[in-house]
Motif scaffolding. Sequence first.
Motif, PDB file in Angstrom:
ATOM      1  N   GLU A 130     -22.433 -49.376   3.435  1.00 56.15           N
ATOM      2  CA  GLU A 130     -22.753 -47.993   3.825  1.00 56.15           C
ATOM      3  C   GLU A 130     -23.909 -47.976   4.818  1.00 56.15           C
ATOM      4  O   GLU A 130     -23.862 -47.288   5.841  1.00 56.15           O
ATOM      5  N   ALA A 131     -24.964 -48.726   4.504  1.00 56.99           N
ATOM      6  CA  ALA A 131     -26.154 -48.744   5.359  1.00 56.99           C
ATOM      7  C   ALA A 131     -25.819 -49.304   6.738  1.00 56.99           C
ATOM      8  O   ALA A 131     -26.227 -48.750   7.766  1.00 56.99           O
ATOM      9  N   ARG A 132     -25.068 -50.399   6.760  1.00 56.67           N
ATOM     10  CA  ARG A 132     -24.729 -51.020   8.055  1.00 56.67           C
ATOM     11  C   ARG A 132     -23.802 -50.126   8.869  1.00 56.67           C
ATOM     12  O   ARG A 132     -23.903 -50.056  10.088  1.00 56.67           O
ATOM     13  N   ALA A 133     -22.857 -49.461   8.190  1.00 52.49           N
ATOM     14  CA  ALA A 133     -21.938 -48.560   8.899  1.00 52.49           C
ATOM     15  C   ALA A 133     -22.730 -47.434   9.562  1.00 52.49           C
ATOM     16  O   ALA A 133     -22.487 -47.069  10.722  1.00 52.49           O
ATOM     17  N   LEU A 134     -23.714 -46.918   8.822  1.00 56.09           N
ATOM     18  CA  LEU A 134     -24.555 -45.840   9.350  1.00 56.09           C
ATOM     19  C   LEU A 134     -25.302 -46.314  10.599  1.00 56.09           C
ATOM     20  O   LEU A 134     -25.305 -45.653  11.634  1.00 56.09           O
ATOM     21  N   GLU A 135     -25.908 -47.497  10.492  1.00 60.95           N
ATOM     22  CA  GLU A 135     -26.642 -48.069  11.632  1.00 60.95           C
ATOM     23  C   GLU A 135     -25.751 -48.275  12.850  1.00 60.95           C
ATOM     24  O   GLU A 135     -26.171 -48.088  13.978  1.00 60.95           O
ATOM     25  N   LEU A 136     -24.521 -48.713  12.589  1.00 57.49           N
ATOM     26  CA  LEU A 136     -23.605 -49.027  13.692  1.00 57.49           C
ATOM     27  C   LEU A 136     -22.862 -47.789  14.203  1.00 57.49           C
ATOM     28  O   LEU A 136     -22.090 -47.883  15.153  1.00 57.49           O
ATOM     29  N   GLY A 137     -23.055 -46.665  13.533  1.00 61.69           N
ATOM     30  CA  GLY A 137     -22.348 -45.446  13.938  1.00 61.69           C
ATOM     31  C   GLY A 137     -20.859 -45.519  13.652  1.00 61.69           C
ATOM     32  O   GLY A 137     -20.038 -44.936  14.362  1.00 61.69           O
ATOM     33  N   ILE A 138     -20.505 -46.236  12.587  1.00 56.87           N
ATOM     34  CA  ILE A 138     -19.090 -46.358  12.207  1.00 56.87           C
ATOM     35  C   ILE A 138     -18.822 -45.417  11.027  1.00 56.87           C
ATOM     36  O   ILE A 138     -19.493 -45.507  10.001  1.00 56.87           O
ATOM     37  N   LYS A 139     -17.833 -44.540  11.207  1.00 58.31           N
ATOM     38  CA  LYS A 139     -17.486 -43.647  10.096  1.00 58.31           C
ATOM     39  C   LYS A 139     -16.860 -44.470   8.978  1.00 58.31           C
ATOM     40  O   LYS A 139     -15.912 -45.217   9.209  1.00 58.31           O
ATOM     41  N   LEU A 140     -17.412 -44.339   7.788  1.00 58.86           N
ATOM     42  CA  LEU A 140     -16.909 -45.116   6.656  1.00 58.86           C
ATOM     43  C   LEU A 140     -16.580 -44.166   5.506  1.00 58.86           C
ATOM     44  O   LEU A 140     -17.474 -43.641   4.857  1.00 58.86           O
ATOM     45  N   GLN A 141     -15.285 -43.956   5.295  1.00 58.95           N
ATOM     46  CA  GLN A 141     -14.857 -43.161   4.146  1.00 58.95           C
ATOM     47  C   GLN A 141     -15.001 -44.020   2.892  1.00 58.95           C
ATOM     48  O   GLN A 141     -15.149 -45.245   2.994  1.00 58.95           O
ATOM     49  N   GLN A 142     -14.930 -43.401   1.730  1.00 57.66           N
ATOM     50  CA  GLN A 142     -14.974 -44.171   0.492  1.00 57.66           C
ATOM     51  C   GLN A 142     -13.877 -43.646  -0.417  1.00 57.66           C
ATOM     52  O   GLN A 142     -13.563 -42.462  -0.362  1.00 57.66           O
ATOM     53  N   GLY A 143     -13.334 -44.500  -1.247  1.00 58.05           N
ATOM     54  CA  GLY A 143     -12.328 -43.983  -2.159  1.00 58.05           C
ATOM     55  C   GLY A 143     -11.638 -45.032  -3.006  1.00 58.05           C
ATOM     56  O   GLY A 143     -11.937 -46.222  -2.942  1.00 58.05           O
ATOM     57  N   VAL A 144     -10.715 -44.508  -3.794  1.00 58.19           N
ATOM     58  CA  VAL A 144      -9.965 -45.311  -4.764  1.00 58.19           C
ATOM     59  C   VAL A 144      -8.649 -45.773  -4.127  1.00 58.19           C
ATOM     60  O   VAL A 144      -7.929 -44.975  -3.526  1.00 58.19           O
ATOM     61  N   TYR A 145      -8.387 -47.079  -4.272  1.00 54.34           N
ATOM     62  CA  TYR A 145      -7.171 -47.690  -3.721  1.00 54.34           C
ATOM     63  C   TYR A 145      -6.174 -47.887  -4.860  1.00 54.34           C
ATOM     64  O   TYR A 145      -6.510 -48.460  -5.894  1.00 54.34           O
ATOM     65  N   VAL A 146      -4.967 -47.404  -4.671  1.00 56.40           N
ATOM     66  CA  VAL A 146      -3.929 -47.667  -5.666  1.00 56.40           C
ATOM     67  C   VAL A 146      -2.947 -48.679  -5.087  1.00 56.40           C
ATOM     68  O   VAL A 146      -2.525 -48.562  -3.936  1.00 56.40           O
ATOM     69  N   ALA A 147      -2.620 -49.686  -5.897  1.00 56.91           N
ATOM     70  CA  ALA A 147      -1.691 -50.730  -5.438  1.00 56.91           C
ATOM     71  C   ALA A 147      -0.311 -50.494  -6.033  1.00 56.91           C
ATOM     72  O   ALA A 147      -0.166 -50.302  -7.246  1.00 56.91           O
ATOM     73  N   VAL A 148       0.674 -50.487  -5.147  1.00 54.88           N
ATOM     74  CA  VAL A 148       2.078 -50.419  -5.546  1.00 54.88           C
ATOM     75  C   VAL A 148       2.736 -51.714  -5.055  1.00 54.88           C
ATOM     76  O   VAL A 148       2.111 -52.474  -4.314  1.00 54.88           O
ATOM     77  N   THR A 149       3.986 -51.952  -5.454  1.00 54.86           N
ATOM     78  CA  THR A 149       4.592 -53.211  -5.003  1.00 54.86           C
ATOM     79  C   THR A 149       5.207 -53.100  -3.618  1.00 54.86           C
ATOM     80  O   THR A 149       5.244 -54.082  -2.884  1.00 54.86           O
ATOM     81  N   GLY A 150       5.701 -51.908  -3.214  1.00 59.93           N
ATOM     82  CA  GLY A 150       6.451 -51.823  -1.986  1.00 59.93           C
ATOM     83  C   GLY A 150       7.778 -52.546  -2.159  1.00 59.93           C
ATOM     84  O   GLY A 150       8.161 -52.860  -3.289  1.00 59.93           O
ATOM     85  N   PRO A 151       8.487 -52.936  -1.080  1.00 65.41           N
ATOM     86  CA  PRO A 151       8.066 -52.794   0.306  1.00 65.41           C
ATOM     87  C   PRO A 151       8.327 -51.410   0.918  1.00 65.41           C
ATOM     88  O   PRO A 151       7.836 -51.146   1.998  1.00 65.41           O
ATOM     89  N   ASN A 152       9.082 -50.563   0.240  1.00 69.90           N
ATOM     90  CA  ASN A 152       9.271 -49.241   0.850  1.00 69.90           C
ATOM     91  C   ASN A 152       7.977 -48.443   0.763  1.00 69.90           C
ATOM     92  O   ASN A 152       7.157 -48.660  -0.135  1.00 69.90           O
ATOM     93  N   LEU A 153       7.797 -47.547   1.724  1.00 64.43           N
ATOM     94  CA  LEU A 153       6.696 -46.602   1.626  1.00 64.43           C
ATOM     95  C   LEU A 153       7.084 -45.568   0.570  1.00 64.43           C
ATOM     96  O   LEU A 153       8.192 -45.583   0.046  1.00 64.43           O
ATOM     97  N   GLU A 154       6.155 -44.662   0.257  1.00 65.94           N
ATOM     98  CA  GLU A 154       6.372 -43.775  -0.866  1.00 65.94           C
ATOM     99  C   GLU A 154       7.132 -42.507  -0.464  1.00 65.94           C
ATOM    100  O   GLU A 154       7.088 -42.078   0.688  1.00 65.94           O
ATOM    101  N   THR A 155       7.760 -41.911  -1.453  1.00 67.05           N
ATOM    102  CA  THR A 155       8.364 -40.588  -1.257  1.00 67.05           C
ATOM    103  C   THR A 155       7.245 -39.539  -1.309  1.00 67.05           C
ATOM    104  O   THR A 155       6.125 -39.827  -1.768  1.00 67.05           O
ATOM    105  N   ARG A 156       7.569 -38.339  -0.871  1.00 67.62           N
ATOM    106  CA  ARG A 156       6.572 -37.258  -0.965  1.00 67.62           C
ATOM    107  C   ARG A 156       6.117 -37.067  -2.409  1.00 67.62           C
ATOM    108  O   ARG A 156       4.942 -36.874  -2.698  1.00 67.62           O
TER     109      ARG A 156
END
Length: 287
Positions: free
Chosen positions: A179-205
Motif C-alpha cells: 500500500e505504502a509503495r503504491a501510494l509513493e509510486l502513484g499506482i492505484k491499488l484496489q484491495q479485496g477478496v479473491y475467489v478461486a474457481v476451477t474454470g476453464p469457462n468464465l462465469e455465468t451472470r
Amino acid sequence: MPADPGTFDVEAYRRQVEATAATVRERLRVVPRIGLILGTGLGTLADEIDVDVTMPYETLPHFPLSTVESHHGKLLAGRLGGVPVLALQGRFHLYEGYSPRQVTFPVRVLGVLGIETLLISNAAGGMNPHFRRGDLMLVTDHINLQGANPLEGPNIAEWGPRFPDMSEPYDPELRRLAEARALELGIKLQQGVYVAVTGPNLETRAEYRFLRSIGADAVGMSTVPEVIVARHMNLRVMAVSVITDECFPDALEPVSLEEVLAAAAEAGPRLAALTKAVVTALVPVTG
Ligand code: HPA
C-alpha cells in the motif's frame, strides 16, 4: 479427483520435490529468499529480472509442463531491483487437468529450497463495481471454491501442520508495504477478496451474482492452491490480481482471451514497478 489417502504415495511425491529442489540448488550459487509466481500475461514482469540462470521446466525432473500457450514454463533465477529472486514464469491450473498436488509442486520446490516470501500475481475478473479493467487489486483474503485442496491426503509433518491456520493468509506487513509503495509510486491499488474457481469457462451472470454476494471482489482460476501450500510451509505471502475484465452481472459482455491478455499486458509495467518496490523494501540492497 481427490487423492485417495489409501493409494496416494506421498513419500514418492516428497522424493520428487526434493530431487527437483536438489537439481535447482546445483544450478544456483545462492538460493534467493524471495519467490515470485508470474501469472497470465504477466510474464512482462520477467523482463524486469536480470536473469542469471534460466531453467525451462522440461529440464527439471518431475516438473509438470505448461499446456497453456499464454504461459511460458521457466524457472528464472536472477535479480529484481538488485535483489535475488527465484521466479516461476508459468503456472499450472486445475482446468488443465493437473491435480492439486501437481499444481502446487513448484511451490513445494521453492519451499524446500528455503524461500521465505512468495509474491504471487494473477489475472482475475473484477466483480466489485468500483473496479475497472486494468486495475491492480491487492488480495486481502480468499475463498476456495475449487472443490479441491492440495493438502488432501497424508500430511508431511516436516513441511507443515495437518490443519494449517488460515486466519491471515496474506501477510499484513507485506500488504502495508505494498500500500505504502503504491501510494509513493502513484499506482492505484484496489484491495479485496479473491475467489478461486476451477474454470476453464468464465462465469455465468448468475454465478457472478452469487460470487459477489458471498463476499468476493475478484474471481480467478489460480493462486489459492499455491497460497494454501505456501502457508502450510509457513511462507509469507502477498498476492496481486490484475483485473482483466469487468464482471458486472447486469452489464456483462462477452470476454475474449485476447482482451484478458491485453489488459494484463497494459497493467504489466505497473505490476512490475510495484513488485520491484516491495522486493527492494524487503531486502534493502547494500553495496
Ligand atoms: N473469471 C474467472 N477467471 C478469470 C476471469 C473471470 O472473469 N478473468 C480472468 N480470469
